[in-house]
Design a protein around this motif. Sequence first.
Motif, PDB file in Angstrom:
ATOM      1  N   LEU A  34       0.812  -1.126   0.053  1.00 58.79           N
ATOM      2  CA  LEU A  34      -0.044   0.018  -0.037  1.00 58.79           C
ATOM      3  C   LEU A  34       0.757   1.129   0.034  1.00 58.79           C
ATOM      4  CD1 LEU A  34      -3.094  -0.948   2.576  1.00 58.79           C
ATOM      5  CD2 LEU A  34      -2.990  -0.952  -0.175  1.00 58.79           C
ATOM      6  N   GLY A  35       2.044   1.166   0.963  1.00 56.34           N
ATOM      7  CA  GLY A  35       2.833   2.408   0.605  1.00 56.34           C
ATOM      8  C   GLY A  35       3.640   2.614  -0.639  1.00 56.34           C
ATOM      9  N   ILE A  36       3.878   1.779  -1.339  1.00 53.48           N
ATOM     10  CA  ILE A  36       4.352   1.571  -2.615  1.00 53.48           C
ATOM     11  C   ILE A  36       3.410   2.112  -3.627  1.00 53.48           C
ATOM     12  CG2 ILE A  36       5.297   0.442  -4.727  1.00 53.48           C
ATOM     13  CD1 ILE A  36       6.753  -1.466  -2.453  1.00 53.48           C
ATOM     14  N   VAL A  37       1.910   1.558  -3.495  1.00 59.23           N
ATOM     15  CA  VAL A  37       1.231   2.150  -4.439  1.00 59.23           C
ATOM     16  C   VAL A  37       0.768   3.490  -4.119  1.00 59.23           C
ATOM     17  CG1 VAL A  37      -1.325   1.765  -5.086  1.00 59.23           C
ATOM     18  CG2 VAL A  37       0.204  -0.293  -4.811  1.00 59.23           C
TER      19      VAL A  37
ATOM     20  N   VAL B 156       3.465   5.804  -5.823  1.00 58.19           N
ATOM     21  CA  VAL B 156       3.258   5.703  -7.365  1.00 58.19           C
ATOM     22  C   VAL B 156       1.998   6.711  -7.708  1.00 58.19           C
ATOM     23  CG1 VAL B 156       2.862   4.446  -9.196  1.00 58.19           C
ATOM     24  CG2 VAL B 156       4.732   3.585  -7.598  1.00 58.19           C
ATOM     25  N   VAL B 157       1.065   6.556  -7.097  1.00 60.42           N
ATOM     26  CA  VAL B 157      -0.300   7.318  -7.368  1.00 60.42           C
ATOM     27  C   VAL B 157       0.142   8.731  -7.251  1.00 60.42           C
ATOM     28  CG1 VAL B 157      -2.486   7.723  -6.679  1.00 60.42           C
ATOM     29  CG2 VAL B 157      -1.894   5.421  -7.023  1.00 60.42           C
ATOM     30  N   ALA B 158       0.816   9.052  -6.147  1.00 59.01           N
ATOM     31  CA  ALA B 158       1.085  10.530  -5.740  1.00 59.01           C
ATOM     32  C   ALA B 158       2.274  11.037  -6.792  1.00 59.01           C
ATOM     33  CB  ALA B 158       1.789  10.782  -4.295  1.00 59.01           C
ATOM     34  N   PHE B 159       3.027  10.205  -7.386  1.00 59.00           N
ATOM     35  CA  PHE B 159       3.930  10.745  -8.381  1.00 59.00           C
ATOM     36  C   PHE B 159       3.246  10.754  -9.558  1.00 59.00           C
ATOM     37  CE2 PHE B 159       6.684   9.671 -11.842  1.00 59.00           C
ATOM     38  CZ  PHE B 159       7.679  10.570 -11.540  1.00 59.00           C
ATOM     39  N   LEU B 160       2.216   9.967  -9.917  1.00 62.66           N
ATOM     40  CA  LEU B 160       1.569  10.124 -11.149  1.00 62.66           C
ATOM     41  C   LEU B 160       0.485  11.307 -11.175  1.00 62.66           C
ATOM     42  CD1 LEU B 160       0.523   6.258 -12.202  1.00 62.66           C
ATOM     43  CD2 LEU B 160       2.229   7.771 -13.195  1.00 62.66           C
ATOM     44  N   ALA B 161      -0.076  11.644  -9.780  1.00 63.98           N
ATOM     45  CA  ALA B 161      -0.710  12.594  -9.780  1.00 63.98           C
ATOM     46  C   ALA B 161       0.082  14.088 -10.266  1.00 63.98           C
ATOM     47  CB  ALA B 161      -1.531  12.696  -8.584  1.00 63.98           C
TER      48      ALA B 161
END
Length: 102
Positions: free
Chosen positions: A78-81, A84-89
């Motif tokens: 969950l931390g990795i996801v 990744v989601v924050a970086f994509l946003a």
Amino acid sequence: MPDDVSVGETYRRLQDHERRTQREHEALDTRITNLARDTVPLQLYQQGERDRDDDMKAVTDRLGKVEDRPAMSLARWLGIVTVVVAFLALAVQAWGTLKGAQ
């Protein structure tokens, strides 16, 4: 010449050396064993061995517990996801900002 040694002579010297060192090592082993037998009581030696065995059992039990755990826990995934989601946003927001600036 004294430096000219035949193959048989070299082999004989090697065998003599091995026999001599074997006798010396056996004598030392016997002396060490006798010294240990005379200085360390049997019960103390056995207790030390039991303690060592108990320590090894504890270590192997802990190792078994570590091996049973999954390498990546749900929290790590969950931390990795999340990262990744924050970086994509952030990348989408930066891309939108660059498009709006043109």
